[in-house]
Scaffold this motif. Structure first.
Motif, PDB file in Angstrom:
ATOM      1  N   UNK A  80       0.829  -1.211   0.000  1.00 39.98           N
ATOM      2  CA  UNK A  80       0.000   0.000   0.000  1.00 39.98           C
ATOM      3  C   UNK A  80       0.861   1.257   0.000  1.00 39.98           C
ATOM      4  N   UNK A  81       1.982   1.197   0.721  1.00 43.14           N
ATOM      5  CA  UNK A  81       2.881   2.352   0.734  1.00 43.14           C
ATOM      6  C   UNK A  81       3.461   2.598  -0.664  1.00 43.14           C
ATOM      7  N   UNK A  82       3.809   1.494  -1.368  1.00 43.64           N
ATOM      8  CA  UNK A  82       4.342   1.632  -2.728  1.00 43.64           C
ATOM      9  C   UNK A  82       3.276   2.187  -3.662  1.00 43.64           C
ATOM     10  N   UNK A  83       2.052   1.656  -3.566  1.00 37.85           N
ATOM     11  CA  UNK A  83       0.956   2.134  -4.418  1.00 37.85           C
ATOM     12  C   UNK A  83       0.647   3.601  -4.150  1.00 37.85           C
ATOM     13  N   UNK A  84       0.679   4.000  -2.886  1.00 41.89           N
ATOM     14  CA  UNK A  84       0.433   5.413  -2.553  1.00 41.89           C
ATOM     15  C   UNK A  84       1.516   6.311  -3.150  1.00 41.89           C
ATOM     16  N   UNK A  85       2.781   5.841  -3.118  1.00 42.73           N
ATOM     17  CA  UNK A  85       3.874   6.625  -3.690  1.00 42.73           C
ATOM     18  C   UNK A  85       3.704   6.767  -5.206  1.00 42.73           C
ATOM     19  N   UNK A  86       3.270   5.687  -5.871  1.00 46.68           N
ATOM     20  CA  UNK A  86       3.051   5.746  -7.317  1.00 46.68           C
ATOM     21  C   UNK A  86       1.880   6.663  -7.653  1.00 46.68           C
ATOM     22  N   UNK A  87       0.809   6.579  -6.868  1.00 50.87           N
ATOM     23  CA  UNK A  87      -0.345   7.457  -7.099  1.00 50.87           C
ATOM     24  C   UNK A  87       0.042   8.920  -6.928  1.00 50.87           C
ATOM     25  N   UNK A  88       0.845   9.201  -5.894  1.00 48.15           N
ATOM     26  CA  UNK A  88       1.296  10.577  -5.662  1.00 48.15           C
ATOM     27  C   UNK A  88       2.176  11.071  -6.813  1.00 48.15           C
ATOM     28  N   UNK A  89       3.038  10.180  -7.326  1.00 48.11           N
ATOM     29  CA  UNK A  89       3.906  10.556  -8.450  1.00 48.11           C
ATOM     30  C   UNK A  89       3.081  10.899  -9.689  1.00 48.11           C
ATOM     31  N   UNK A  90       2.071  10.070  -9.997  1.00 49.81           N
ATOM     32  CA  UNK A  90       1.240  10.330 -11.172  1.00 49.81           C
ATOM     33  C   UNK A  90       0.386  11.585 -10.987  1.00 49.81           C
ATOM     34  N   UNK A  91      -0.030  11.851  -9.765  1.00 46.32           N
ATOM     35  CA  UNK A  91      -0.789  13.077  -9.508  1.00 46.32           C
ATOM     36  C   UNK A  91       0.090  14.305  -9.722  1.00 46.32           C
ATOM     37  N   UNK A  92       1.342  14.251  -9.279  1.00 44.02           N
ATOM     38  CA  UNK A  92       2.262  15.370  -9.502  1.00 44.02           C
ATOM     39  C   UNK A  92       2.520  15.585 -10.991  1.00 44.02           C
ATOM     40  N   UNK A  93       2.654  14.491 -11.747  1.00 42.27           N
ATOM     41  CA  UNK A  93       2.860  14.614 -13.189  1.00 42.27           C
ATOM     42  C   UNK A  93       1.648  15.258 -13.848  1.00 42.27           C
ATOM     43  N   UNK A  94       0.438  14.859 -13.426  1.00 36.41           N
ATOM     44  CA  UNK A  94      -0.778  15.433 -14.013  1.00 36.41           C
ATOM     45  C   UNK A  94      -0.910  16.918 -13.723  1.00 36.41           C
ATOM     46  N   UNK A  95      -0.265  17.395 -12.640  1.00 42.82           N
ATOM     47  CA  UNK A  95      -0.317  18.809 -12.282  1.00 42.82           C
ATOM     48  C   UNK A  95       0.837  19.611 -12.883  1.00 42.82           C
TER      49      UNK A  95
END
Length: 356
Positions: A80-95
């Motif tokens: 879950x920690x890895x998935x959260x880090x990936x989700x955060x990375x993709x959110x930063x890219x989208x912004x």
């Protein structure tokens, strides 16, 4: 070497996972056997050996699934920690934040491939954003310069004490800057159309030597005005291409050679067939360029000699258009040059099939 190492590590990891699975099964079966023996010691064993084996098997399966659930809960938090880090990375890219870098070597299993994909995506989008900003900056600069000249000379024309000669000179400058703006707009539209890959270009077989000879004759006023000698060494070669697009390639290269070759210089155009390609080399005795300029000469808006390009009305897009058209035809374009010794542009495009 890295791919081989990754492949070997993947196989080793799968083997270890299989061994671990069998180890858990063995531990579960052993635990079930000892538990049933302990129970049988107090209650007595069943009269049938078959029933004993069924009980051992059932208890072993229960213990195995309990072990797997326990292991799953242990690794769930990390996943879950890895998935959260990936989700955060993709959110930063989208912004619009493309400075994302995931440490893929610290991630387990298939998460490494996903993290590597996210890193590649962020890097590619970052390059595109840099190119976009540079493009906007260059276009603004190229437009601003002629507009400033037009505005300044238009203001000067209001002076009632100007002589007729000076007035005509200012009007010629305004007309020249207007032409430069128009050419810039036209080149931007051409480049946008070529890079969009939306247009289907009609490819037809035609004689390349005839096209080159006709374009040299069409440019005769320009090279005669500078007393430039143009030598042609043209073999009879047929290619299959868009004649209109290839015409832009030869005109851009020829006009550049004329522009940067001093009076009394020489331009040589050579055409020959080399295996499956037609090779055109345009060589001049002009000002040449440095090795650093040669590495960037096909970039949009790049000018090897900014002062001379500006005085001649160039926008730095001509060679970008040349490169894109040659790429469309699955060919190559290269340059060989030395400062003060001229330049040689070589274009290679596929020959027409023999049946044509």
């Amino acid at each position: 070497m890295r791919k081989t190492s990754n492949w070997a590590w993947k196989i080793l990891r799968e083997i270890l996972q299989i061994i671990a699975l069998f180890a858990v099964l063995a531990v579960s079966w052993t635990a079930a056997t000892y538990l049933t023996k302990a129970v049988y010691a107090k209650t007595g064993a069943p009269s049938s050996a078959y029933v004993t084996q069924i009980i051992d098997l059932f208890l072993g399966v229960v213990i195995f699934f309990l072990c797997m659930m326990l292991l799953g809960l242990m690794f769930k938090h990390k996943q879950m920690a890895v998935l959260n880090a990936m989700t955060d990375a993709m959110r930063r890219i989208s912004q619009g934040d493309f400075n994302v870098k995931m440490e893929e070597h610290k991630l387990p299993g298939e998460f490494k491939m996903i993290a590597n994909g996210i890193n590649d995506m962020a890097e590619g989008l970052g390059r595109m954003e840099t190119m976009r900003q540079d493009f906007i900056s260059n276009v603004s600069h190229e437009i601003q310069s002629p507009l400033t000249s037009i505005r300044g000379f238009a203001r000067a024309l209001r002076n009632p004490r100007l002589t007729e000669e000076r007035r005509n000179h200012y009007l010629e400058i305004i007309e020249g800057e207007s032409r430069r703006l128009s050419q810039l707009s036209d080149n931007l539209l051409k480049l946008s159309s070529l890079e969009g890959d939306r247009t289907v270009f009609e490819m037809q077989p035609y004689r390349l030597d005839g096209q080159l000879r006709a374009l040299v004759l069409a440019s005769e006023p320009q090279w005669l005005a500078k007393r430039i000698q143009v030598d042609l060494e043209l073999a009879e070669v047929q290619i299959r291409a868009s004649e209109d697009l290839m015409s832009q390639v030869w005109m851009n290269l020829l006009h550049n050679s004329i522009k940067f070759t001093p009076e009394g210089g020489v331009i040589t155009i050579e055409l020959k067939a080399d295996r499956e390609a037609a090779v055109v080399t345009i060589t001049d005795t002009g000002i040449g360029m440095s090795e650093a300029d040669q590495l960037r000469i096909f970039e949009r808006f790049y000018k090897a000699d900014k002062s001379r390009n500006r005085s001649a009305g160039g926008s730095g897009l001509g060679l970008s258009i040349v490169k894109r058209i040659v790429d469309i035809h699955q060919g190559t374009v290269t340059v060989r040059s030395r400062p003060g010794e001229g330049s040689a542009f070589t274009v290679s495009v596929p020959l027409a099939p023999p049946t044509e």
